[in-house]
Design an enzyme around this catalytic site. Structure first.
Site: not given
Ligand SMILES: *Cc1c(COP(=O)(O)O)cnc(C)c1O
Length: 369
Positions: A102, A176, A200
């Site tokens: 990521w 993030d 998530k």
């Molecule tokens: C799932 C995830 C993303 C991507 O999210 P989207 O909603 O598919 O754009 C980005 N960063 C992390 C850490 C993730 O777990």
């Protein structure tokens, strides 16, 4: 009611059952309004109250200080990989710590808008460790420093956020926190901006949470789309354009569910954290004592949320997954870039779900012996 299967998906992920039931009960008529939430104007008093409550509950749960704004946006984590540099980079230099897929993606996307330096990376060891902050080669002129505080695919988590000031760096830290938001408290004194997709640990896909320090608003590049300008979104209380109304409502129900959680003397996020520690410990301890399963991440940075593991005999993978499904243990297949298995055990996964997984893993190991 019979037990639903346990869902170990990395995302979109399991929701608390109580929340799904409440949403079902309110589907056709929200609080006597005669409207379902999906059918409400985002400017009407009903929805405005839902959104304001969600924001206030989140602020309380995560102890977000008054000088931070909470934004509900769209586009997910991947869109934020562009939206953050569009808003904060000033077209200059930005620093990235690459600790898995990521953060790697984030650095790549930022290159469209800024000079993105990778100042530390764990790529050489397959992203099973975290480079110590003291070793980061921070740029003197960075507009911000980006980390992924929980790498969903590699199962690596920062258990403490870096203190950039103590490293002589005044740039804001961008995190993030998509896959561990609300699983533990956040030390906001170390953060300039945090973003995360809801799917998530907060609710359904479609809502992106952004928590941003006020002094970082108003720096966007002229090419930044208006709907993605943090200041515009903040000035309009996340309603510059139509927000993902149903997703915000569902996330709001999750926030209320979180506020109701108790674990001994603990409530809310502290209660969740205690539960998450216990769940992760149960699974890691079982894996570590077994000669049949293995987790390759260094102990000091193992994720509490996403636990990748491997069968030492990988030819048994499909049999393992089929047996798991029969026992109501779903979506355990690992990400294709890593292979093996992955158990995502977010807030909505009860301890009983992890116990059921460990008990299956123990039985499977015995059968194969
Ligand atoms: C799932 C995830 C993303 C991507 O999210 P989207 O909603 O598919 O754009 C980005 N960063 C992390 C850490 C993730 O777990």
């Amino acid at each position: 009611m019979t037990q639903r299967p346990y869902n170990f998906s990395a995302g979109p992920a399991a929701m608390p059952e109580e929340v799904l039931q409440q949403a079902a009960a309110e589907m056709l008529d929200w609080h006597g309004s005669g409207l379902g939430v999906m059918e409400m104007s985002h400017r009407g008093k009903e929805f405005m109250s839902i959104a304001a409550q969600a924001e206030a509950d989140l602020r309380e749960l995560l102890a977000v200080p008054a000088n931070f704004r909470i934004l509900f946006m769209q586009g997910g984590g991947l869109a934020e990989n562009a939206i953050v540099p569009l808003n904060l980079s000033r077209g200059g230099t930005v620093d990235f710590v690459v600790t898995g897929s990521w953060s790697q993606k984030s650095a790549k996307e930022a290159r469209k808008y800024a000079t993105a330096n990778v100042i530390a990376s764990s790529e050489a060891d397959g992203h099973t460790t975290l480079p110590a902050p003291a070793s980061w080669k921070l740029s003197a002129n960075a507009q911000y420093v980006h980390i992924c505080s929980n790498e969903t695919i590699h199962g690596v988590e920062f258990h403490e956020l870096p203190d950039l000031k103590s490293l002589g760096c005044d740039a804001p830290l961008v995190i993030d926190f998509s896959s561990h938001v609300a699983s533990r408290p956040v030390d906001w004194s170390r953060v300039g901006l945090a973003f995360g997709g809801a799917q998530k640990n907060l609710g359904p896909a479609g809502v992106t949470l952004v928590v941003v320090r006020e002094d970082l608003l108003g720096r966007a590049l002229p090419i930044c789309p208006s709907a993605f300008e943090y200041k515009t979104v903040a000035d309009n209380a996340s309603m510059y354009n139509t927000p993902p109304t149903y997703g915000i409502y569902m996330a709001g129900l999750v926030f209320q569910w979180l506020k109701r959680q108790r674990e001994g003397d603990l409530t809310g996020i502290a209660a969740m954290e205690a539960r998450n520690v216990a769940k992760a410990r149960l699974l890691y301890d079982f894996i570590d004592q077994s000669a049949f399963y293995v987790n390759k991440v260094a102990e000091n940075c193992r994720s509490r949320m996403n636990i990748p593991f491997f069968l030492r005999d990988e030819s048994r993978n499909d049999v393992f997954l089929a047996g798991a499904r029969e026992r109501g243990l779903l979506q355990l297949k690992g990400h294709k870039s890593v292979g093996g298995m992955r158990a995502s055990i977010y807030n909505a996964m009860p301890l009983a779900g992890v116990q059921a997984l460990v008990s299956y893993m123990r039985d499977f190991e015995k059968e194969q012996a």
